[in-house]
Design a protein around this motif. Structure first.
Motif, short mmCIF file in Angstrom:
data_model
loop_
_atom_site.label_atom_id
_atom_site.label_comp_id
_atom_site.label_asym_id
_atom_site.label_seq_id
_atom_site.Cartn_x
_atom_site.Cartn_y
_atom_site.Cartn_z
N ARG A 148 0.83 -1.23 0.06
CA ARG A 148 0.09 0.02 -0.17
C ARG A 148 0.92 1.39 -0.16
O ARG A 148 1.82 1.37 0.93
CB ARG A 148 -1.02 -0.20 1.08
CG ARG A 148 -2.08 0.83 1.33
CD ARG A 148 -2.62 0.88 2.57
NE ARG A 148 -3.71 -0.10 2.73
CZ ARG A 148 -3.66 -1.13 3.48
NH1 ARG A 148 -2.37 -1.21 4.27
NH2 ARG A 148 -4.43 -2.28 3.40
N ASN A 149 0.94 2.04 -1.04
CA ASN A 149 1.74 3.17 -1.23
C ASN A 149 3.12 2.74 -1.29
O ASN A 149 4.01 3.65 -0.63
CB ASN A 149 1.45 4.48 -0.29
CG ASN A 149 0.03 4.61 -0.25
OD1 ASN A 149 -0.29 5.13 -1.53
ND2 ASN A 149 -0.80 5.37 0.56
N TRP B 109 -3.51 -7.93 4.72
CA TRP B 109 -3.76 -6.74 4.43
C TRP B 109 -4.15 -5.59 5.57
O TRP B 109 -4.20 -4.37 5.20
CB TRP B 109 -4.50 -6.41 3.09
CG TRP B 109 -3.96 -7.08 1.82
CD1 TRP B 109 -2.86 -7.69 1.56
CD2 TRP B 109 -4.32 -7.18 0.49
NE1 TRP B 109 -2.55 -8.43 0.47
CE2 TRP B 109 -3.68 -7.96 -0.19
CE3 TRP B 109 -5.72 -6.69 0.07
CZ2 TRP B 109 -4.05 -8.18 -1.53
CZ3 TRP B 109 -6.04 -6.78 -1.36
CH2 TRP B 109 -5.10 -7.62 -2.10
N SER C 14 -0.18 -2.43 8.22
CA SER C 14 0.67 -2.10 7.32
C SER C 14 2.18 -2.27 8.20
O SER C 14 2.11 -1.98 9.40
CB SER C 14 0.65 -0.56 6.99
OG SER C 14 -0.41 -0.32 5.97
N ASP D 223 -0.75 -4.41 -5.75
CA ASP D 223 -0.86 -3.22 -5.33
C ASP D 223 -2.37 -3.02 -4.64
O ASP D 223 -3.23 -2.99 -5.45
CB ASP D 223 -0.74 -2.19 -6.67
CG ASP D 223 -0.93 -0.58 -6.00
OD1 ASP D 223 -1.85 -0.42 -5.18
OD2 ASP D 223 -0.28 0.32 -6.74
N ILE D 224 -2.32 -3.05 -3.60
CA ILE D 224 -3.65 -3.16 -2.72
C ILE D 224 -4.52 -1.94 -3.28
O ILE D 224 -5.63 -2.19 -3.47
CB ILE D 224 -3.38 -2.90 -1.33
CG1 ILE D 224 -2.71 -4.34 -0.75
CG2 ILE D 224 -4.51 -2.87 -0.44
CD1 ILE D 224 -2.06 -4.33 0.80
N LEU D 225 -4.09 -0.80 -3.28
CA LEU D 225 -4.87 0.32 -3.64
C LEU D 225 -5.75 0.16 -5.00
O LEU D 225 -6.61 1.29 -5.43
CB LEU D 225 -4.28 1.57 -3.49
CG LEU D 225 -3.74 1.87 -2.17
CD1 LEU D 225 -2.98 3.19 -2.28
CD2 LEU D 225 -4.94 2.02 -1.19
#
Length: 247
Positions: free
Chosen positions: A134-135, A143, A146, A170-172
């Protein structure tokens, strides 16, 4: 150029085939209550490798959808890679003995890197690392949490471990059809010698065409989920495009 492999995804929650939005278990859409039938459908469409995730297992830290996975293995001939809740050697051994072609270690890769090294050493070619970011920073425990570890730094930890592949999510972008994070995935692929598989956000045939561009030759392939279930990605068209190698 290595062949691009398109991995259809089956995410298991309470024995059903679901897709999440942004990795949120509360935003799960059930697409099929018979995962084995879904796996058979993917095989019939021409896919050559299946990606399966035990979502409940990722949160519980142990396998939770074994019956569903067993039913998939009994139904299809294509190789299956599995992640979710794989935290010790006994679990790795058990899944490989059942016929899983490759296990994916996620949370434990952050918490217990020695375990990954041991598994990769004992089972060459059958252990992958799942890096969910994430980022740019690694997320763990399904997930839900973080870490302060970057995806690249985690990948480099296993450079000499004999890991077969890294699945970079990429989780987002996951489950929202926003398109693959090619830039982030390529950055990781160039930072490590381990084959990298892109995951999270594949939305349409345009993403498949992007994967066939020369700069993506470094990638092993990509995972597709919601786009297949929603009908936004035609499997026949995608697989024909890959076979032809056109960009």
């Amino acid at each position: 150029m290595a062949p691009v492999i398109l991995y259809p995804a089956i995410d298991l929650k309470e024995g059903q085939c679901v897709r999440l939005k942004l990795g949120d278990m509360a935003q799960a859409t059930v697409f099929n209550d018979d995962p084995a039938a879904q796996a058979a459908a993917f095989e019939a469409q021409g896919f050559s490798y299946l990606h399966v995730v035990d979502l409940d297992g990722a949160f519980a830290g142990k396998p939770m959808n074994a019956a569903a996975v067993d039913s998939i293995l009994a139904r299809v001939k294509m190789p299956v890679q599995l992640g979710g809740g794989i935290r010790d050697i006994a679990t790795v051994e058990a899944w490989l003995a059942k016929g899983i072609a490759r296990v994916i270690i996620g949370t434990a890769a952050v918490r217990d890197p020695a375990f990954v090294r041991e598994a990769a050493n004992r089972f060459p070619g059958q252990v992958a690392v799942g890096i969910d970011a994430r980022n740019g920073f690694v997320a763990v425990e399904g997930w839900a949490e973080s870490s302060e570890l970057s995806a690249t730094d985690l990948g480099k930890r296993f450079e000499d471990a004999g890991v077969a592949a890294i699945i970079y999510t990429d989780i987002l972008r996951d489950g929202i059809l926003a398109g693959l994070n090619i830039e982030g995935t390529l950055a990781l692929a160039h930072a490590v010698a381990i084959p990298v598989i892109a995951s999270g956000g594949l939305a349409s045939i345009a993403d498949v065409k992007r994967l066939l561009q020369p700069d993506c030759a470094v990638l092993d392939g990509a995972i597709t989920g919601r786009a297949l279930y929603d009908g936004r990605l035609d499997p026949t068209e995608a697989l024909a495009l890959i076979a032809a190698g056109r960009g």
